[in-house]
Design an enzyme around this catalytic site. Sequence first.
Site, PDB file in Angstrom:
ATOM      1  N   LYS A  77      -3.687  -9.987  -6.928  1.00  0.00           N
ATOM      2  CA  LYS A  77      -5.270 -10.782  -6.323  1.00  0.00           C
ATOM      3  C   LYS A  77      -6.352  -9.077  -6.731  1.00  0.00           C
ATOM      4  CE  LYS A  77      -6.530  -8.687  -2.272  1.00  0.00           C
ATOM      5  NZ  LYS A  77      -7.048  -8.897  -0.623  1.00  0.00           N
ATOM      6  N   LYS A 137     -10.796  -4.086  -4.318  1.00  0.00           N
ATOM      7  CA  LYS A 137     -11.516  -3.683  -4.370  1.00  0.00           C
ATOM      8  C   LYS A 137     -11.626  -2.522  -4.714  1.00  0.00           C
ATOM      9  CE  LYS A 137     -13.765  -4.699  -0.025  1.00  0.00           C
ATOM     10  NZ  LYS A 137     -12.153  -3.813   0.774  1.00  0.00           N
ATOM     11  N   LYS A 158       1.161  -1.225  -0.107  1.00  0.00           N
ATOM     12  CA  LYS A 158       0.122   0.050   0.150  1.00  0.00           C
ATOM     13  C   LYS A 158       1.220   1.271   0.123  1.00  0.00           C
ATOM     14  CE  LYS A 158      -4.088  -1.611   0.573  1.00  0.00           C
ATOM     15  NZ  LYS A 158      -5.386  -2.155  -0.382  1.00  0.00           N
TER      16      LYS A 158
END
Length: 335
Positions: free
Chosen positions: A196, A199, A114
């Site tokens: 992955k 969302k 992140k």
Amino acid sequence: MDEKKIMLSGIKPSGDLTLGSYLGAIRNWAARAEEFDCYYFMADMHAITVRQDPAALRRRTLAQLAQYIACGLDPEKNTLFIQSHVHQHAELGWVLNCYAMFGELSRMTQFKDKSQKNADNINGGLFTYPCLMAADILLYQPDFVPVGEDQKQHVELTRNIVQRFNGIYGEVFKMPEPYIPKVGARIMSLTNPAAKMSKSENDDTGRVTLMDAPEVIMKQFKRAVTDSDTERCVRYDPEHKPGVANLMTIYSVITGKSYAEIEREFDGLGYGKFKPAVGEVVIDLLRPIQEQTRRILEDKAYLESVYRAGAEKASRVAEKTLRKVYRKVGFVAAK
Ligand code: ATP
Ligand code: LTN
């Protein structure tokens, strides 16, 4: 009376729930209510470690609650709540910050990932995220934490914290176990099978959200990346054919068929038949969930009653653990 074992998990309302969140997590929560005492929450406090639009965060938090219910989590049998409504999470989170090491937090893959993707906002919360997650878990003394593969490292860190804390103060926290599905623990992006299905990350083409219209779902599957080998056959080979393997995983989890059965079913048919077939089972899976979600979202009073009752119950349990922790570390009792 036998005490039921406890199960707990959460999802950040950082984007619309995807097929990955469903197959990797929520699917394994439903139908557990008889066997376990279950707590599921919307991790809105975790969501703000990445900048969120306030109105969108509110909308998604409520939509996520409606989707939990539509996916089969009966609020009468499961405790469903919004993380920020239970103040004990932030409080225990602070204490646990003091029992997690800089080195171990620095090793977290999600933090590294992140930070790279949000280079202009590498905030303290992103770094200490696992301490708040450990607090989420430990407040309820769960036996099992059902998560997808990507969260295993955070549950392991929680286990290290338990060992450290209990080592100093005695048996305060129960040791939680991650509970990871054998098939479907990591659903990959449809356009980039190396990443992955997420969302909030990558572009929209790689994901299917739970509320996507049937024609959108079909389009996504038809253009899913497979491979360029000439045989073009449906064979489970994650190393050489990761795109096909991902589609097979999705198909397998939904239909319950083994990889060998799927290979036989599509023997000689090629990807042109296989991809729409996967799209079709996903559409059928999501149809009833979508209808129920819409119905529930229309009833604001009902949703409010669910999250209020959930927070009340969660808070009662959480308070007990927090009191004990405060006493153990040496805080003067407030009353
Ligand atoms: P974000 O994009 O904001 O990082 P996310 O889509 O990765 O979010 P999370 O909220 O981090 O989703 O995950 C919710 C739960 O669903 C976790 O238990 C996670 O392990 C699981 N999960 C998420 N994506 C997948 C996936 N593609 N395959 C399997 N499980 C998944
Ligand atoms: N970190 C998780 C969401 C999450 C969670 C939790 C999962 C927050 N707190 C407690 C299980 C238990 C994620 O990013 N998916």
